[in-house]
Design a protein around this motif. Structure first.
Motif, PDB file in Angstrom:
ATOM      1  N   GLY A 116       0.815  -1.201   0.000  1.00  0.00           N
ATOM      2  CA  GLY A 116       0.000   0.000   0.000  1.00  0.00           C
ATOM      3  C   GLY A 116       0.849   1.251   0.000  1.00  0.00           C
ATOM      4  O   GLY A 116       2.085   1.188   0.011  1.00  0.00           O
ATOM      5  N   TRP A 138      -6.059   2.863   4.352  1.00  0.00           N
ATOM      6  CA  TRP A 138      -5.711   1.890   3.324  1.00  0.00           C
ATOM      7  C   TRP A 138      -6.370   0.547   3.606  1.00  0.00           C
ATOM      8  O   TRP A 138      -6.838  -0.134   2.673  1.00  0.00           O
ATOM      9  N   ILE A 177      -5.168   8.411  -0.101  1.00  0.00           N
ATOM     10  CA  ILE A 177      -5.325   7.562   1.076  1.00  0.00           C
ATOM     11  C   ILE A 177      -4.676   8.256   2.267  1.00  0.00           C
ATOM     12  O   ILE A 177      -3.511   8.658   2.204  1.00  0.00           O
TER      13      ILE A 177
END
Length: 285
Positions: free
Chosen positions: A169, A208, A202
């Protein structure tokens, strides 16, 4: 070979548009929803013959017109035409880069669900007896996954083309990101750009976790219609998306969805064009 592959991927990011003859021009316009300007296009078809609606979410640096201008997606339309299938295609764009998120920075997902979708379908008299489906490409694949998994029961079929789905991520440790690059043979420059873009939308690791596509199938509510998924990605995807594509399909299947992963030879964003056409039509491969 790798420098050439990087060049191919960068060209793919630009999504150079090439018009194909014999395809009717869509109706394109723009409208503001809660102060957010959204551009959209609607294909001009005879809905008395087919009431299906297919949404298309474009990739990075593309636009609401890309479906109607790019050779790869136009090939899908041409295949549909040859088979006598002509759904209404609706495209939207918040700009060259956007992620369909719902957090304290952006409210794009509820905006699409509560205002944009009803507005667009109102322009053609509603869904009526048709099927509602989505095709998402690259960044748009991430967005299509968000819409289909966080708007339960609204979509019957979903196509994810080289979707921006990864096991790392935007706030993953650098060691994990480096290992991802090594394992998938992704181009470092492209992965770093992906991380940077994701950090714009994000908020943090908790955010996330909420938006991580790989977490969403198991969180889908029970008793609600599950969409079917068709995921197709180049085996040499320069972002490494082939890994996330396969993991997503397997995760979806384990969570009770019908899903298939269809890898093809090529880089970003290669996909099985005929397979996509047949899947949306509902024809067995």
């Amino acid at each position: 070979m790798r420098p050439f592959a990087l060049f191919v991927a960068l060209i793919s990011l630009l999504y150079l548009e090439t018009s194909l003859a014999g395809v009717s021009e869509p109706r394109c316009s723009a409208k503001s929803f809660n102060g957010v300007k959204v551009k959209y296009c609607i294909s001009d078809v005879d809905r008395t013959r087919n009431e299906d609606i297919v949404y298309f979410f474009h990739g990075i640096s593309a636009s609401e017109k890309s479906w109607f201008k790019k050779g790869d997606t136009q090939s899908i339309t041409k295949e549909w035409s040859r088979q006598g299938y002509e759904p209404t295609v609706m495209t939207i764009s918040f700009g060259p880069v956007w992620m369909l998120v719902e957090n304290r920075k952006y409210q794009y997902l509820p905006l699409f669900r509560d205002q944009i979708l009803p507005f667009l379908e109102g322009q053609v008299g509603g869904l009526r007896q048709g099927r509602r489906m989505i095709i998402g490409q690259s960044m748009g694949g991430f967005n299509a996954a968000q819409a289909s998994l966080k708007m339960p029961g609204l979509f019957e079929r979903v196509v994810l083309l080289c979707p921006a789905i990864t096991v790392v991520g935007p706030y993953s440790p650098q060691q994990d990101i480096n290992e991802y690059k090594r394992r998938t043979h992704a181009e470092g420059l492209l992965v770093d750009s992906l991380v940077g873009i994701s950090q714009r939308y994000i908020v943090d690791n908790n955010d996330w976790d909420i938006h991580n596509v790989l977490n969403l199938p198991e969180r889908y509510p029970m008793g609600v219609l599950k969409p079917r998924y068709y995921v197709s990605t180049g085996r040499g995807d320069n972002f490494g998306f082939q890994e996330g594509s396969e993991i997503f399909a397997n995760t979806a299947i384990k969570s009770g969805f019908q899903a298939q992963s269809v890898p093809v030879f090529g880089y970003h964003c290669s996909f099985d064009r005929r397979g996509v056409s047949n899947f949306i039509r509902g024809v067995s491969q």
